[in-house]
Design a protein around this motif. Structure first.
Motif, PDB file in Angstrom:
ATOM      1  N   GLU A  30      57.194  20.514  20.284  1.00 47.28           N
ATOM      2  CA  GLU A  30      58.339  20.528  21.203  1.00 47.28           C
ATOM      3  C   GLU A  30      59.636  20.214  20.463  1.00 47.28           C
ATOM      4  O   GLU A  30      60.657  20.880  20.651  1.00 47.28           O
ATOM      5  CB  GLU A  30      58.124  19.535  22.338  1.00 47.28           C
ATOM      6  N   ILE A  31      59.598  19.224  19.605  1.00 51.05           N
ATOM      7  CA  ILE A  31      60.774  18.861  18.811  1.00 51.05           C
ATOM      8  C   ILE A  31      61.147  20.015  17.882  1.00 51.05           C
ATOM      9  O   ILE A  31      62.320  20.354  17.718  1.00 51.05           O
ATOM     10  CB  ILE A  31      60.511  17.575  18.013  1.00 51.05           C
ATOM     11  N   GLY A  32      60.142  20.626  17.267  1.00 46.35           N
ATOM     12  CA  GLY A  32      60.373  21.751  16.367  1.00 46.35           C
ATOM     13  C   GLY A  32      61.007  22.932  17.082  1.00 46.35           C
ATOM     14  O   GLY A  32      61.926  23.575  16.545  1.00 46.35           O
ATOM     15  N   ARG A  33      60.539  23.234  18.286  1.00 46.17           N
ATOM     16  CA  ARG A  33      61.143  24.325  19.062  1.00 46.17           C
ATOM     17  C   ARG A  33      62.612  24.038  19.337  1.00 46.17           C
ATOM     18  O   ARG A  33      63.468  24.923  19.216  1.00 46.17           O
ATOM     19  CB  ARG A  33      60.389  24.544  20.373  1.00 46.17           C
ATOM     20  N   GLY A  34      62.908  22.793  19.694  1.00 45.79           N
ATOM     21  CA  GLY A  34      64.294  22.418  19.950  1.00 45.79           C
ATOM     22  C   GLY A  34      65.165  22.568  18.718  1.00 45.79           C
ATOM     23  O   GLY A  34      66.291  23.076  18.787  1.00 45.79           O
ATOM     24  N   LEU A  35      64.650  22.127  17.575  1.00 48.43           N
ATOM     25  CA  LEU A  35      65.403  22.246  16.326  1.00 48.43           C
ATOM     26  C   LEU A  35      65.682  23.711  16.007  1.00 48.43           C
ATOM     27  O   LEU A  35      66.814  24.081  15.680  1.00 48.43           O
ATOM     28  CB  LEU A  35      64.645  21.583  15.179  1.00 48.43           C
ATOM     29  N   VAL A  36      64.671  24.553  16.123  1.00 51.26           N
ATOM     30  CA  VAL A  36      64.840  25.973  15.829  1.00 51.26           C
ATOM     31  C   VAL A  36      65.872  26.589  16.770  1.00 51.26           C
ATOM     32  O   VAL A  36      66.766  27.323  16.339  1.00 51.26           O
ATOM     33  CB  VAL A  36      63.482  26.708  15.916  1.00 51.26           C
ATOM     34  N   ARG A  37      65.777  26.299  18.055  1.00 52.00           N
ATOM     35  CA  ARG A  37      66.743  26.862  19.019  1.00 52.00           C
ATOM     36  C   ARG A  37      68.163  26.391  18.711  1.00 52.00           C
ATOM     37  O   ARG A  37      69.113  27.178  18.786  1.00 52.00           O
ATOM     38  CB  ARG A  37      66.340  26.504  20.435  1.00 52.00           C
ATOM     39  N   LEU A  48      66.779  35.666  18.632  1.00 47.82           N
ATOM     40  CA  LEU A  48      65.514  35.443  17.924  1.00 47.82           C
ATOM     41  C   LEU A  48      64.818  34.148  18.346  1.00 47.82           C
ATOM     42  O   LEU A  48      63.726  33.856  17.868  1.00 47.82           O
ATOM     43  CB  LEU A  48      65.764  35.396  16.407  1.00 47.82           C
ATOM     44  N   ALA A  49      65.461  33.396  19.224  1.00 47.12           N
ATOM     45  CA  ALA A  49      64.985  32.040  19.530  1.00 47.12           C
ATOM     46  C   ALA A  49      63.574  32.006  20.111  1.00 47.12           C
ATOM     47  O   ALA A  49      62.766  31.158  19.722  1.00 47.12           O
ATOM     48  CB  ALA A  49      65.964  31.333  20.467  1.00 47.12           C
ATOM     49  N   ASP A  50      63.264  32.888  21.050  1.00 43.74           N
ATOM     50  CA  ASP A  50      61.931  32.844  21.667  1.00 43.74           C
ATOM     51  C   ASP A  50      60.833  33.138  20.651  1.00 43.74           C
ATOM     52  O   ASP A  50      59.823  32.434  20.597  1.00 43.74           O
ATOM     53  CB  ASP A  50      61.841  33.824  22.841  1.00 43.74           C
ATOM     54  N   ARG A  51      61.030  34.173  19.848  1.00 39.28           N
ATOM     55  CA  ARG A  51      60.021  34.511  18.840  1.00 39.28           C
ATOM     56  C   ARG A  51      59.904  33.408  17.797  1.00 39.28           C
ATOM     57  O   ARG A  51      58.794  33.026  17.404  1.00 39.28           O
ATOM     58  CB  ARG A  51      60.349  35.846  18.171  1.00 39.28           C
ATOM     59  N   ALA A  52      61.034  32.884  17.327  1.00 43.42           N
ATOM     60  CA  ALA A  52      60.998  31.823  16.323  1.00 43.42           C
ATOM     61  C   ALA A  52      60.351  30.557  16.882  1.00 43.42           C
ATOM     62  O   ALA A  52      59.593  29.886  16.175  1.00 43.42           O
ATOM     63  CB  ALA A  52      62.409  31.528  15.823  1.00 43.42           C
ATOM     64  N   ALA A  53      60.622  30.233  18.132  1.00 45.80           N
ATOM     65  CA  ALA A  53      60.017  29.049  18.753  1.00 45.80           C
ATOM     66  C   ALA A  53      58.501  29.200  18.869  1.00 45.80           C
ATOM     67  O   ALA A  53      57.748  28.247  18.630  1.00 45.80           O
ATOM     68  CB  ALA A  53      60.638  28.788  20.124  1.00 45.80           C
ATOM     69  N   LEU A  54      58.036  30.396  19.220  1.00 46.15           N
ATOM     70  CA  LEU A  54      56.596  30.645  19.290  1.00 46.15           C
ATOM     71  C   LEU A  54      55.962  30.488  17.911  1.00 46.15           C
ATOM     72  O   LEU A  54      54.915  29.846  17.762  1.00 46.15           O
ATOM     73  CB  LEU A  54      56.324  32.046  19.835  1.00 46.15           C
ATOM     74  N   ILE A  55      56.603  31.036  16.897  1.00 40.80           N
ATOM     75  CA  ILE A  55      56.080  30.936  15.534  1.00 40.80           C
ATOM     76  C   ILE A  55      55.987  29.482  15.102  1.00 40.80           C
ATOM     77  O   ILE A  55      54.955  29.037  14.582  1.00 40.80           O
ATOM     78  CB  ILE A  55      56.957  31.746  14.556  1.00 40.80           C
ATOM     79  N   PRO A  68      44.676  17.102   7.186  1.00 42.97           N
ATOM     80  CA  PRO A  68      44.670  15.670   7.497  1.00 42.97           C
ATOM     81  C   PRO A  68      46.026  15.004   7.229  1.00 42.97           C
ATOM     82  O   PRO A  68      46.126  13.785   7.214  1.00 42.97           O
ATOM     83  CB  PRO A  68      43.604  15.137   6.533  1.00 42.97           C
ATOM     84  N   CYS A  69      47.064  15.791   7.020  1.00 39.75           N
ATOM     85  CA  CYS A  69      48.381  15.254   6.649  1.00 39.75           C
ATOM     86  C   CYS A  69      48.964  14.392   7.764  1.00 39.75           C
ATOM     87  O   CYS A  69      48.796  14.690   8.948  1.00 39.75           O
ATOM     88  CB  CYS A  69      49.347  16.393   6.345  1.00 39.75           C
ATOM     89  N   SER A  70      49.680  13.362   7.372  1.00 38.00           N
ATOM     90  CA  SER A  70      50.352  12.517   8.357  1.00 38.00           C
ATOM     91  C   SER A  70      51.760  13.019   8.659  1.00 38.00           C
ATOM     92  O   SER A  70      52.326  12.684   9.697  1.00 38.00           O
ATOM     93  CB  SER A  70      50.412  11.069   7.871  1.00 38.00           C
ATOM     94  N   GLU A  71      52.321  13.844   7.753  1.00 34.17           N
ATOM     95  CA  GLU A  71      53.661  14.382   7.949  1.00 34.17           C
ATOM     96  C   GLU A  71      53.697  15.852   7.561  1.00 34.17           C
ATOM     97  O   GLU A  71      52.937  16.297   6.712  1.00 34.17           O
ATOM     98  CB  GLU A  71      54.684  13.658   7.066  1.00 34.17           C
ATOM     99  N   ILE A  72      54.611  16.565   8.216  1.00 34.59           N
ATOM    100  CA  ILE A  72      54.899  17.951   7.852  1.00 34.59           C
ATOM    101  C   ILE A  72      56.412  18.093   7.768  1.00 34.59           C
ATOM    102  O   ILE A  72      57.154  17.259   8.293  1.00 34.59           O
ATOM    103  CB  ILE A  72      54.335  18.959   8.878  1.00 34.59           C
ATOM    104  N   ARG A  73      56.845  19.131   7.102  1.00 32.43           N
ATOM    105  CA  ARG A  73      58.281  19.401   7.005  1.00 32.43           C
ATOM    106  C   ARG A  73      58.543  20.777   7.598  1.00 32.43           C
ATOM    107  O   ARG A  73      57.923  21.762   7.190  1.00 32.43           O
ATOM    108  CB  ARG A  73      58.753  19.350   5.564  1.00 32.43           C
ATOM    109  N   LEU A  74      59.432  20.821   8.577  1.00 35.45           N
ATOM    110  CA  LEU A  74      59.827  22.061   9.209  1.00 35.45           C
ATOM    111  C   LEU A  74      61.081  22.583   8.517  1.00 35.45           C
ATOM    112  O   LEU A  74      62.021  21.816   8.284  1.00 35.45           O
ATOM    113  CB  LEU A  74      60.105  21.829  10.696  1.00 35.45           C
ATOM    114  N   THR A  75      61.089  23.861   8.173  1.00 40.10           N
ATOM    115  CA  THR A  75      62.262  24.467   7.553  1.00 40.10           C
ATOM    116  C   THR A  75      62.695  25.686   8.365  1.00 40.10           C
ATOM    117  O   THR A  75      61.862  26.424   8.906  1.00 40.10           O
ATOM    118  CB  THR A  75      61.999  24.911   6.098  1.00 40.10           C
ATOM    119  N   VAL A  76      64.002  25.860   8.454  1.00 43.79           N
ATOM    120  CA  VAL A  76      64.603  27.029   9.089  1.00 43.79           C
ATOM    121  C   VAL A  76      65.649  27.520   8.098  1.00 43.79           C
ATOM    122  O   VAL A  76      66.582  26.780   7.783  1.00 43.79           O
ATOM    123  CB  VAL A  76      65.258  26.689  10.439  1.00 43.79           C
TER     124      VAL A  76
END
Length: 148
Positions: A30-37, A48-55, A68-76
């Motif tokens: 949910e946080i990632g979708r918000g960041l992308v939008r 492109l927001a809907d497609r990018a949010a789904l991805i 098993p990672c405790s963290e991930i990094r989201l990039t746009v």
């Protein structure tokens, strides 16, 4: 939280990249979708927001389910004026994404099929050097539709 009006990092070609580290858990989607939008709004790429949010949702779900990672990094990112790239970086390079077919009665297993259907292209890059990479980025790209 990083301001969306100030890039966290810039690519050498001069196109911005926004990135942020999050806990590797399903609620991060949910946080990632918000960041992308938000980022796409700043770049005037709202179409492109809907497609990018789904991805992003599917890439985060896969990282949560298969590492098993405790963290991930989201990039746009904007690798150039004609492409948008969204990605998820984790520290589990041995668990590579596999496009598989889910059975009709399976409750999961369609994430990469969705990504494959909506993205113009997708893949992964290993991070690190030599035979011992420290992580990977699973990414997908969308065409932005024009030169700026």
């Amino acid at each position: 939280m990083t301001s969306l009006r100030t890039p966290v990092a810039a690519l050498s070609v001069g196109h911005p990249t926004y990135s942020q580290t999050f806990p590797c858990k399903p609620s991060t989607a949910e946080i990632g979708r918000g960041l992308v939008r938000d980022v796409l709004g700043v770049w005037h790429l709202d179409g492109l927001a809907d497609r990018a949010a789904l991805i992003v949702t599917e890439l985060i779900a896969n990282a949560c389910r298969h590492t098993p990672c405790s963290e991930i990094r989201l990039t746009v990112a904007r690798p150039d004026t004609t492409r948008l790239r969204v990605g998820v970086v984790d520290r589990e390079p041995a668990r590579l994404p596999i496009l598989s077919q889910a059975a009709d009665d399976d409750e999961s297993g369609r994430g990469l099929l969705l990504v494959d259907a909506v993205a113009d292209r997708w893949g992964y890059d290993l991070h690190g050097s030599g035979r011992r990479p420290w992580g990977k980025e699973v990414w997908a790209e969308l065409r932005t539709g024009g030169d700026e």
